[in-house]
Write an enzyme that holds these catalytic residues in place. Structure first.
Site, PDB file in Angstrom:
ATOM      1  N   ASP A 141       0.692  -1.502   0.011  1.00 46.44           N
ATOM      2  CA  ASP A 141       0.420   0.390   0.202  1.00 46.44           C
ATOM      3  C   ASP A 141       1.238   1.004  -0.179  1.00 46.44           C
ATOM      4  OD1 ASP A 141      -3.469   0.527   1.189  1.00 46.44           O
ATOM      5  OD2 ASP A 141      -1.917   2.478   0.950  1.00 46.44           O
ATOM      6  N   LEU A 156     -17.352  -9.048  -1.977  1.00 47.42           N
ATOM      7  CA  LEU A 156     -17.863  -9.125  -0.889  1.00 47.42           C
ATOM      8  C   LEU A 156     -18.494  -8.506  -1.178  1.00 47.42           C
ATOM      9  CD1 LEU A 156     -15.569  -7.287   1.231  1.00 47.42           C
ATOM     10  CD2 LEU A 156     -14.265  -8.776   0.341  1.00 47.42           C
ATOM     11  N   CYS A 195     -20.019   1.275  -2.165  1.00 46.32           N
ATOM     12  CA  CYS A 195     -20.228   0.725  -3.640  1.00 46.32           C
ATOM     13  C   CYS A 195     -20.890   1.011  -4.105  1.00 46.32           C
ATOM     14  CB  CYS A 195     -19.443  -0.613  -3.772  1.00 46.32           C
ATOM     15  SG  CYS A 195     -17.953  -2.255  -3.276  1.00 46.32           S
TER      16      CYS A 195
HETATM   17  N1  LIG Z   1     -15.478  -2.021  -0.282  1.00 45.59           N
HETATM   18  C1  LIG Z   1     -15.605  -3.489  -0.403  1.00 45.59           C
HETATM   19  O1  LIG Z   1     -16.927  -3.830   0.124  1.00 45.59           O
HETATM   20  C2  LIG Z   1     -16.129  -3.685  -2.076  1.00 45.59           C
HETATM   21  C3  LIG Z   1     -16.543  -4.616  -1.902  1.00 45.59           C
HETATM   22  C4  LIG Z   1     -16.126  -5.434  -3.321  1.00 45.59           C
HETATM   23  C5  LIG Z   1     -15.391  -4.289  -4.700  1.00 45.59           C
HETATM   24  N2  LIG Z   1     -15.116  -3.425  -3.875  1.00 45.59           N
HETATM   25  C6  LIG Z   1     -13.969  -2.355  -4.923  1.00 45.59           C
HETATM   26  O2  LIG Z   1     -12.945  -2.591  -4.592  1.00 45.59           O
HETATM   27  C7  LIG Z   1     -11.577  -1.853  -4.729  1.00 45.59           C
HETATM   28  C8  LIG Z   1     -11.219  -1.469  -3.103  1.00 45.59           C
HETATM   29  O3  LIG Z   1     -12.164  -0.909  -2.297  1.00 45.59           O
HETATM   30  P1  LIG Z   1     -12.028  -0.816  -0.832  1.00 45.59           P
HETATM   31  O4  LIG Z   1     -13.099  -0.629  -0.531  1.00 45.59           O
HETATM   32  O5  LIG Z   1     -11.342  -2.322  -0.569  1.00 45.59           O
HETATM   33  O6  LIG Z   1     -11.276   0.489  -0.792  1.00 45.59           O
HETATM   34  P2  LIG Z   1     -10.307   1.235   0.134  1.00 45.59           P
HETATM   35  O7  LIG Z   1     -10.670   3.191  -0.001  1.00 45.59           O
HETATM   36  O8  LIG Z   1     -10.855   1.072   1.718  1.00 45.59           O
HETATM   37  O9  LIG Z   1      -8.368   0.604   0.274  1.00 45.59           O
HETATM   38  C9  LIG Z   1      -7.908   1.601  -0.941  1.00 45.59           C
HETATM   39  C10 LIG Z   1      -6.259   0.769  -0.300  1.00 45.59           C
HETATM   40  O10 LIG Z   1      -5.309   1.308  -1.252  1.00 45.59           O
HETATM   41  C11 LIG Z   1      -4.850   2.144  -1.334  1.00 45.59           C
HETATM   42  N3  LIG Z   1      -4.263   2.497  -2.334  1.00 45.59           N
HETATM   43  C12 LIG Z   1      -4.631   3.239  -2.987  1.00 45.59           C
HETATM   44  N4  LIG Z   1      -3.835   3.834  -4.368  1.00 45.59           N
HETATM   45  C13 LIG Z   1      -3.092   2.599  -4.132  1.00 45.59           C
HETATM   46  C14 LIG Z   1      -1.786   2.116  -4.963  1.00 45.59           C
HETATM   47  N5  LIG Z   1      -1.183   3.277  -6.010  1.00 45.59           N
HETATM   48  N6  LIG Z   1      -0.709   1.068  -4.701  1.00 45.59           N
HETATM   49  C15 LIG Z   1      -0.943   0.729  -3.789  1.00 45.59           C
HETATM   50  N7  LIG Z   1      -2.018   1.280  -2.841  1.00 45.59           N
HETATM   51  C16 LIG Z   1      -2.914   1.856  -2.815  1.00 45.59           C
HETATM   52  C17 LIG Z   1      -5.144   3.334  -0.124  1.00 45.59           C
HETATM   53  O11 LIG Z   1      -4.320   3.359   0.619  1.00 45.59           O
HETATM   54  C18 LIG Z   1      -6.118   2.134   0.363  1.00 45.59           C
HETATM   55  O12 LIG Z   1      -5.668   2.083   1.944  1.00 45.59           O
HETATM   56  C19 LIG Z   1     -12.981  -0.509  -5.639  1.00 45.59           C
HETATM   57  O13 LIG Z   1     -12.688  -0.815  -6.952  1.00 45.59           O
HETATM   58  C20 LIG Z   1     -14.241  -0.628  -4.827  1.00 45.59           C
HETATM   59  O14 LIG Z   1     -15.027  -0.439  -5.241  1.00 45.59           O
HETATM   60  C21 LIG Z   1     -15.084  -2.865  -2.781  1.00 45.59           C
END
Ligand SMILES: NC(=O)c1ccc[n+]([C@@H]2O[C@H](COP(=O)([O-])OP(=O)(O)OC[C@H]3O[C@@H](n4cnc5c(N)ncnc54)[C@H](O)[C@@H]3O)[C@@H](O)[C@H]2O)c1
Length: 407
Positions: free
Chosen positions: A30, A140, A248
């Site tokens: 990260d 999820l 989401c």
């Molecule tokens: N949260 C959910 O319930 C969920 C479910 C299904 C899909 N998604 C999708 O999954 C993706 C991630 O969602 P999330 O909720 O886990 O995001 P989040 O915002 O909780 O976490 C994302 C992480 O990525 C890091 N990050 C940003 N740019 C980066 C880079 N270039 N290199 C390395 N790390 C980097 C950030 O610091 C952060 O810790 C999104 O596209 C979301 O739509 C989320």
């Protein structure tokens, strides 16, 4: 296998933990150094049931770093970075940056996008880096994320390179879930189609809830129960309330509508689902005003801050939207949430018993502990906006989606 997971948010951290638990060695990356430091110390900034215990159990197989060079030597890199919307359009800059960084340190690693991205994203990035990218969207639910990752309904894997597809498929074989191997674009659209459908289901039942409030003898909870027993409909996502929030559904529906519009396609149903959702807080405020009259100076206790139960995620929380609306009308808010302890401008308490006497208690999310009788000691007026109260034991509670004789 040796697997890298990029982006330590809800999706990345859960994915990494479950894969480590299955015996893989996982490198977690990260760019947020603070998050990496916390994780190294075992501090979790995410509240997700079972996550802490599972991560601790597998800590020898998980490594945290903000240095992309640690991706080198891994077989697969799952990209789990954010895809927010900016002015209604998806912002793909985080995904692009993560893909380019991964490719620059290891040109052999199979880059696999878990982030939710609009159709065409993986193919365009593949052409850009001159190497196939795999799409493996994540389904999820926060609050149930570990179980959903271990027991998903399906695994969707998209891409052109059959060796890559097989490798990613092998990683998820332990789940026993059916696998769809398809194009990148289909995989990307399956994710948007699923989330948009779920959002539509929520808005649909919320419209029925509005109708129930106007028909003596009706209650949306019973109507939804009866509808949901039909297998063609299904009972999930048929709970009336204050609308969908979280990281989401709001952003994904908005992104899909604008993506389609750019292609000359109007997604009328999904647009309506968004419109219905946008009216929920105004509707809830009207209910509260009917009970309390002018809100200026009224003391309102709100139960629930996170966008749903069993998470501390407050992104696009409808409860926060409600609190802001009530405060703008002069109401004084005290609030309690099992996982959120601080909110700007709101007096938070550590447990329900610490709430002071108030003009009205408003239930704004579905935590199990809100089923306690302690809330009825705080006010004679309780408004249930998430339908958690048992009608038999508390028939006087004002419920969203039910005909109220006083109307
Ligand atoms: N949260 C959910 O319930 C969920 C479910 C299904 C899909 N998604 C999708 O999954 C993706 C991630 O969602 P999330 O909720 O886990 O995001 P989040 O915002 O909780 O976490 C994302 C992480 O990525 C890091 N990050 C940003 N740019 C980066 C880079 N270039 N290199 C390395 N790390 C980097 C950030 O610091 C952060 O810790 C999104 O596209 C979301 O739509 C989320």
């Amino acid at each position: 296998m040796r697997i890298a997971v990029v982006g330590m948010g809800f999706v990345g951290l859960v994915t990494a933990t479950v894969l480590a638990d299955r015996g893989n060695t996982v490198t977690c990356i990260d760019i947020n150094e603070k998050r990496i430091d916390w994780l190294k110390k075992g501090d979790l900034y995410i509240y997700e049931p079972l996550l802490r215990e599972l991560l601790l159990k597998n800590k020898t197989r998980v490594d945290f770093s903000s240095d992309y060079s640690n991706i080198k030597g891994n077989e697969v890199a799952f990209i789990c970075v954010p895809t927010p919307t900016v002015d209604g359009r998806i912002d793909l800059s985080y995904v692009r940056s993560a893909v380019l960084s991964a490719k620059s340190v290891d040109s052999d690693v199979i880059i696999t996008v878990k982030s939710t991205v609009v159709p065409g994203t993986a193919s365009a990035l593949s052409s850009h880096i001159g190497r196939d990218i795999v799409s493996n969207p994540e389904f999820l639910r926060e609050g149930n994320a570990i179980d959903d990752t271990i027991h998903p309904n399906r695994i969707v894997i998209g891409g052109k390179n059959s060796d890559y597809l097989e490798k990613v498929k092998r990683i998820w074989e332990f789940t026993g879930a059916p696998v769809i191997l398809t194009t990148n674009e289909n995989a990307e659209l399956i994710k948007y189609g699923s989330n948009s459908f779920l959002a539509t289901k929520i808005s649909f039942i919320n419209e029925i809830a509005n109708l129930c409030e106007n028909i003596p003898g009706t209650d949306v909870a019973t109507v939804a129960q009866g509808m949901g027993m039909d297998h063609r409909i299904g009972k999930d996502f048929l709970r009336a309330g204050i609308g969908f929030g979280g990281s989401c559904l709001p952003k994904d529906t908005t992104a899909l509508v604008s993506y389609a519009k750019e292609r000359g396609v109007e997604l009328k149903i999904i647009k309506s689902a968004i419109d219905v959702n946008n009216e929920r807080i105004e509707h809830a405020v009207e209910m509260i005003k009917k009970e309390l009259g002018n809100l200026n100076g009224k003391n309102v206790c709100v139960l629930g801050i996170s966008f749903k139960e069993d998470t501390n995620d407050v992104r696009e929380s409808k409860s926060l939207e409600l609190i802001n609306a009530l405060m703008s009308m002069g109401a004084k808010i005290q609030a309690y949430d099992p996982s959120v302890k601080e909110v700007d401008g709101v007096e938070m308490v550590g447990k329900i018993e610490e709430l002071t006497q108030c003009d009205c208690v408003v239930i704004a999310s579905e935590w199990k502990e809100f089923e306690t009788n302690a809330i009825y000691e705080k006010s004679k007026k309780v408004i249930d906006l998430k339908r958690v109260v048992n009608i038999q034991t508390h028939p006087t509670v004002l419920r969203i989606g039910a005909y109220n004789a006083k109307d």
